[in-house]
Design an enzyme around this catalytic site. Structure first.
Site, PDB file in Angstrom:
ATOM      1  CG  ASP A  14      -7.210  -1.918  -9.457  1.00 27.51           C
ATOM      2  OD1 ASP A  14      -6.332  -2.250 -10.263  1.00 27.51           O
ATOM      3  OD2 ASP A  14      -7.597  -0.743  -9.323  1.00 27.51           O
ATOM      4  CG  ASP A  16      -3.057   3.669  -8.552  1.00 28.12           C
ATOM      5  OD1 ASP A  16      -2.673   4.001  -7.408  1.00 28.12           O
ATOM      6  OD2 ASP A  16      -3.211   4.487  -9.470  1.00 28.12           O
TER       7      ASP A  16
END
Length: 269
Positions: A14, A16
């Site tokens: 991922d 953020d």
């Protein structure tokens, strides 16, 4: 929780909360990706954000020392377009609610937008969502169009606070039509299937590195990947301990994971 870092051939990350938080780059990001490249560990970046283009993510990744080819960046828009391309003829008319990311992904996949004749309604995060857009989508769904959401995140973080996310728009349309959307983004399987196909590995040879238990970790576990939770995003150490969703390993951030992974490889006979 046990995870043998020596057996991992590929990583899905991922962005953020793992690479950055807002405009703040998290510790050790460039060094971690240099380590992956040094040891021929393939990687892909996966995000539920459908608003931005692959190119815009490439540019930001490059700015923090993470080189990435277009095929290594998998947004929920990209995964949605790939799903639709696999399951619908190229001339299928669509109606799109969303920003440039999903519009460009569908256009590049060869789909044309036709609100009056749409046989697929695709809903992504739209910062200019209006009643008229919801009305058009609801009418097409009620007329028999398939209903697909890029991601189901109910909220979206902005500098001023937590605001409605794409899942809120999906919920409004589901309430108006009685039709449940097919959701593509994490924690659903489609995002992980796209990532594994692009990395050319099986799920047990790959690890998901994320900061959200209910999307990154749960979704990866459902898809058969091993999982690493980093505490540099939304989940605290206490929440990680108390959650029913348990990652295979927990690290403070990528710098902490980098140190542990390097030591594991050094210990390999």
């Amino acid at each position: 929780m046990t995870l043998d870092l020596r057996t991992i051939q590929a990583a899905v990350l991922d962005m953020d909360g793992v690479l950055w938080r807002g405009s703040h780059v998290l510790p050790g990001v460039a060094e971690f990706f240099a380590f992956l490249r040094q040891h021929d560990i393939r990687y892909a970046l996966a995000t539920n954000n459908s608003t931005k283009t692959v190119q815009s993510y490439q540019e930001r990744l490059a700015s923090v020392g993470v080189p990435a080819m277009p095929e290594q960046v998998i947004t929920s828009a990209v995964a949605t377009a790939e799903y639709i391309r696999r399951h619908y003829p190229a001339d299928t008319p669509v109606y799109i609610i969303g920003e440039l990311g999903i519009r460009q992904a569908l256009a590049e996949a060869g789909f044309r937008e036709d609100p009056a004749e749409a046989r697929v309604v695709v809903v992504g995060m739209d910062f200019d969502l209006t009643y008229d857009k919801l009305k058009t989508a609801a009418l097409r769904i009620r007329a028999g169009a398939d209903f697909i959401g890029t991601n189901g995140d109910l909220t979206f973080p902005l500098p001023e606070g937590i605001v409605p996310g794409n899942g809120s728009a999906l919920a409004a349309l589901q309430a108006a039509t009685g039709v449940k959307p097919l959701v593509i983004g994490k924690p659903e399987a489609a995002m992980f299937e796209v990532a594994l196909a692009r990395l050319d590995v099986g799920p047990r040879q790959a690890v998901m590195i994320g900061d959200r238990l209910e999307t990154d970790i749960l979704g990866a576990q459902r898809a058969g990947l091993r999982t690493i939770l980093v505490l540099s995003g939304v989940v605290t150490a206490e929440q990680a301990r108390e959650s029913e969703i348990q990652a295979d390993a927990v690290y403070r951030d990528l710098a902490d994971l980098h140190r542990a992974w390097a030591l594991a490889l050094e210990a390999t006979p």
